[in-house]
Design a protein around this motif. Structure first.
Motif, PDB file in Angstrom:
ATOM      1  N   SER A 271       0.841  -1.197   0.000  1.00  0.00           N
ATOM      2  CA  SER A 271       0.000   0.000   0.000  1.00  0.00           C
ATOM      3  C   SER A 271       0.873   1.243   0.000  1.00  0.00           C
ATOM      4  O   SER A 271       1.847   1.336   0.750  1.00  0.00           O
ATOM      5  N   VAL A 272       0.497   2.190  -0.839  1.00  0.00           N
ATOM      6  CA  VAL A 272       1.175   3.483  -0.880  1.00  0.00           C
ATOM      7  C   VAL A 272       0.124   4.580  -0.808  1.00  0.00           C
ATOM      8  O   VAL A 272      -0.873   4.561  -1.533  1.00  0.00           O
ATOM      9  N   SER A 273       0.353   5.514   0.109  1.00  0.00           N
ATOM     10  CA  SER A 273      -0.528   6.677   0.259  1.00  0.00           C
ATOM     11  C   SER A 273       0.274   7.926  -0.031  1.00  0.00           C
ATOM     12  O   SER A 273       1.475   7.986   0.245  1.00  0.00           O
ATOM     13  N   TRP A 274      -0.410   8.959  -0.516  1.00  0.00           N
ATOM     14  CA  TRP A 274       0.225  10.244  -0.778  1.00  0.00           C
ATOM     15  C   TRP A 274      -0.498  11.337  -0.001  1.00  0.00           C
ATOM     16  O   TRP A 274      -1.738  11.333   0.090  1.00  0.00           O
ATOM     17  N   TYR A 275       0.294  12.260   0.543  1.00  0.00           N
ATOM     18  CA  TYR A 275      -0.245  13.383   1.307  1.00  0.00           C
ATOM     19  C   TYR A 275       0.447  14.666   0.854  1.00  0.00           C
ATOM     20  O   TYR A 275       1.606  14.660   0.444  1.00  0.00           O
ATOM     21  N   GLN A 276      -0.283  15.762   0.971  1.00  0.00           N
ATOM     22  CA  GLN A 276       0.273  17.082   0.734  1.00  0.00           C
ATOM     23  C   GLN A 276       0.322  17.834   2.058  1.00  0.00           C
ATOM     24  O   GLN A 276      -0.674  17.852   2.799  1.00  0.00           O
TER      25      GLN A 276
ATOM     26  N   TYR B 212      -3.091   3.654  -2.895  1.00  0.00           N
ATOM     27  CA  TYR B 212      -3.063   2.563  -3.859  1.00  0.00           C
ATOM     28  C   TYR B 212      -2.663   1.269  -3.173  1.00  0.00           C
ATOM     29  O   TYR B 212      -1.840   1.257  -2.247  1.00  0.00           O
ATOM     30  N   PHE B 213      -3.255   0.196  -3.657  1.00  0.00           N
ATOM     31  CA  PHE B 213      -2.905  -1.142  -3.180  1.00  0.00           C
ATOM     32  C   PHE B 213      -2.985  -2.084  -4.365  1.00  0.00           C
ATOM     33  O   PHE B 213      -4.029  -2.145  -5.034  1.00  0.00           O
TER      34      PHE B 213
ATOM     35  N   SER C  75      -2.966  13.334  -9.991  1.00  0.00           N
ATOM     36  CA  SER C  75      -3.235  11.941 -10.330  1.00  0.00           C
ATOM     37  C   SER C  75      -2.088  11.069  -9.846  1.00  0.00           C
ATOM     38  O   SER C  75      -1.006  11.564  -9.526  1.00  0.00           O
ATOM     39  N   GLY C  76      -2.337   9.791  -9.808  1.00  0.00           N
ATOM     40  CA  GLY C  76      -1.283   8.886  -9.363  1.00  0.00           C
ATOM     41  C   GLY C  76      -1.451   7.538 -10.009  1.00  0.00           C
ATOM     42  O   GLY C  76      -2.432   7.267 -10.714  1.00  0.00           O
ATOM     43  N   ARG C  77      -0.469   6.706  -9.758  1.00  0.00           N
ATOM     44  CA  ARG C  77      -0.562   5.327 -10.207  1.00  0.00           C
ATOM     45  C   ARG C  77       0.418   4.483  -9.403  1.00  0.00           C
ATOM     46  O   ARG C  77       1.344   5.010  -8.782  1.00  0.00           O
ATOM     47  N   GLN C  78       0.174   3.182  -9.450  1.00  0.00           N
ATOM     48  CA  GLN C  78       1.072   2.256  -8.772  1.00  0.00           C
ATOM     49  C   GLN C  78       1.431   1.152  -9.742  1.00  0.00           C
ATOM     50  O   GLN C  78       0.589   0.677 -10.508  1.00  0.00           O
ATOM     51  N   PHE C  79       2.670   0.748  -9.675  1.00  0.00           N
ATOM     52  CA  PHE C  79       3.171  -0.285 -10.587  1.00  0.00           C
ATOM     53  C   PHE C  79       3.147  -1.652  -9.904  1.00  0.00           C
ATOM     54  O   PHE C  79       2.936  -1.759  -8.696  1.00  0.00           O
TER      55      PHE C  79
ATOM     56  N   GLU D 206       3.880   6.606  -8.417  1.00  0.00           N
ATOM     57  CA  GLU D 206       4.162   7.963  -8.892  1.00  0.00           C
ATOM     58  C   GLU D 206       2.918   8.804  -8.724  1.00  0.00           C
ATOM     59  O   GLU D 206       1.788   8.296  -8.803  1.00  0.00           O
ATOM     60  N   MET D 207       3.129  10.097  -8.486  1.00  0.00           N
ATOM     61  CA  MET D 207       2.017  11.030  -8.550  1.00  0.00           C
ATOM     62  C   MET D 207       2.394  12.142  -9.526  1.00  0.00           C
ATOM     63  O   MET D 207       3.567  12.487  -9.662  1.00  0.00           O
ATOM     64  N   ASN D 208       1.409  12.653 -10.186  1.00  0.00           N
ATOM     65  CA  ASN D 208       1.609  13.668 -11.204  1.00  0.00           C
ATOM     66  C   ASN D 208       0.703  14.850 -10.913  1.00  0.00           C
ATOM     67  O   ASN D 208      -0.466  14.672 -10.526  1.00  0.00           O
ATOM     68  N   VAL D 209       1.242  16.039 -11.066  1.00  0.00           N
ATOM     69  CA  VAL D 209       0.423  17.244 -10.973  1.00  0.00           C
ATOM     70  C   VAL D 209       0.600  17.993 -12.290  1.00  0.00           C
ATOM     71  O   VAL D 209       1.725  18.334 -12.678  1.00  0.00           O
TER      72      VAL D 209
END
Lengths: 112, 115
Positions: free
Chosen positions: B31-36, B49-50, B65-69, B75-78
């Protein structure tokens, strides 16, 4: 809508005394709570957690108390040390939502 | 065991550009989480993401947006950067994802400045 609130932006405590950091929440569905410490220019570091089925959890100098009826969480640090000076965040989660909601943080300064 | 690794650590972008941030989780974490994090705003949840699936998303515009491989890296994209996107972007990983009994562990973050 701030579901997790840390109403004290800052706190100063003498070295050796107790530091008490508080956190209030509004969502009664939260069932797991965490505390993190953050130094400048670093990511948050996990300190201690508590499940909603407990009212207290201890780990060395750190104790977290949970009062579900008051929707209140507190972190006690005893004794406080200068190295504890940092920003402390509480976070809460409802199982199945896959996200932690964080408070805005309390800056703790431990005075030598 | 290596911790959560985020790259780049620091970057400066111009308004209107886009940016991609990368996160390698702790080995074995799926699991990966993103925070600002912005001053005075605490940590705001972006997404989680999981196993390559987004399970939750925060209240951010579609520019985020983001994605997980398949190797759990994320990765996250702005896109179309705005001045207000200047912040510390934090990635956190865990075995099974946020929830009871599951702690998330943070990387050191990527500092984004938009000028």
């Amino acid at each position: 809508d701030q579901q997790v609130k840390q109403n004290s932006p800052s706190l100063s405590v003498q070295e050796g005394r107790i530091s008490i950091l508080n956190c209030d929440y509004t969502n009664s569905m939260f069932d797991y709570f965490l505390w993190y410490k953050k130094y400048p220019a670093e990511g948050p570091t996990f300190l201690i957690s508590i499940s909603s089925i407990k009212d207290k959890n201890e780990d060395g100098r750190f104790t977290v108390f949970l009062n579900k009826s008051a929707k209140h969480l507190s972190l006690h640090i005893v004794p406080s040390q200068p190295g504890d000076s940092a920003v402390y965040f509480c976070a809460a989660c409802t199982s199945g939502t896959y996200k932690y909601i964080f408070g805005t943080g309390t800056r703790l300064k431990v005075l030598a | 065991k290596a911790g959560v690794t985020q790259t780049p650590r620091y970057l400066i972008k111009t308004r209107g550009q886009q940016v991609t941030l990368s996160c390698s989780p702790i080995s074995g974490h799926r699991s990966v989480s993103w925070y600002q994090q912005t001053p005075g705003q605490g940590l705001q949840f972006l997404f989680e993401y999981f196993s390559e699936t987004q399970r939750n998303k925060g209240n951010f515009p579609g520019r985020f947006s983001g994605r997980q491989f398949s190797n759990s890296r994320s990765e996250m994209n702005v896109s179309t950067l705005e001045l207000g996107d200047s912040a510390l972007y934090l990635c956190a990983s865990s075995l099974a994802g946020p929830g009871s009994g599951n702690t998330i562990y943070f990387g050191e973050g990527s500092w984004l400045t938009v000028v």
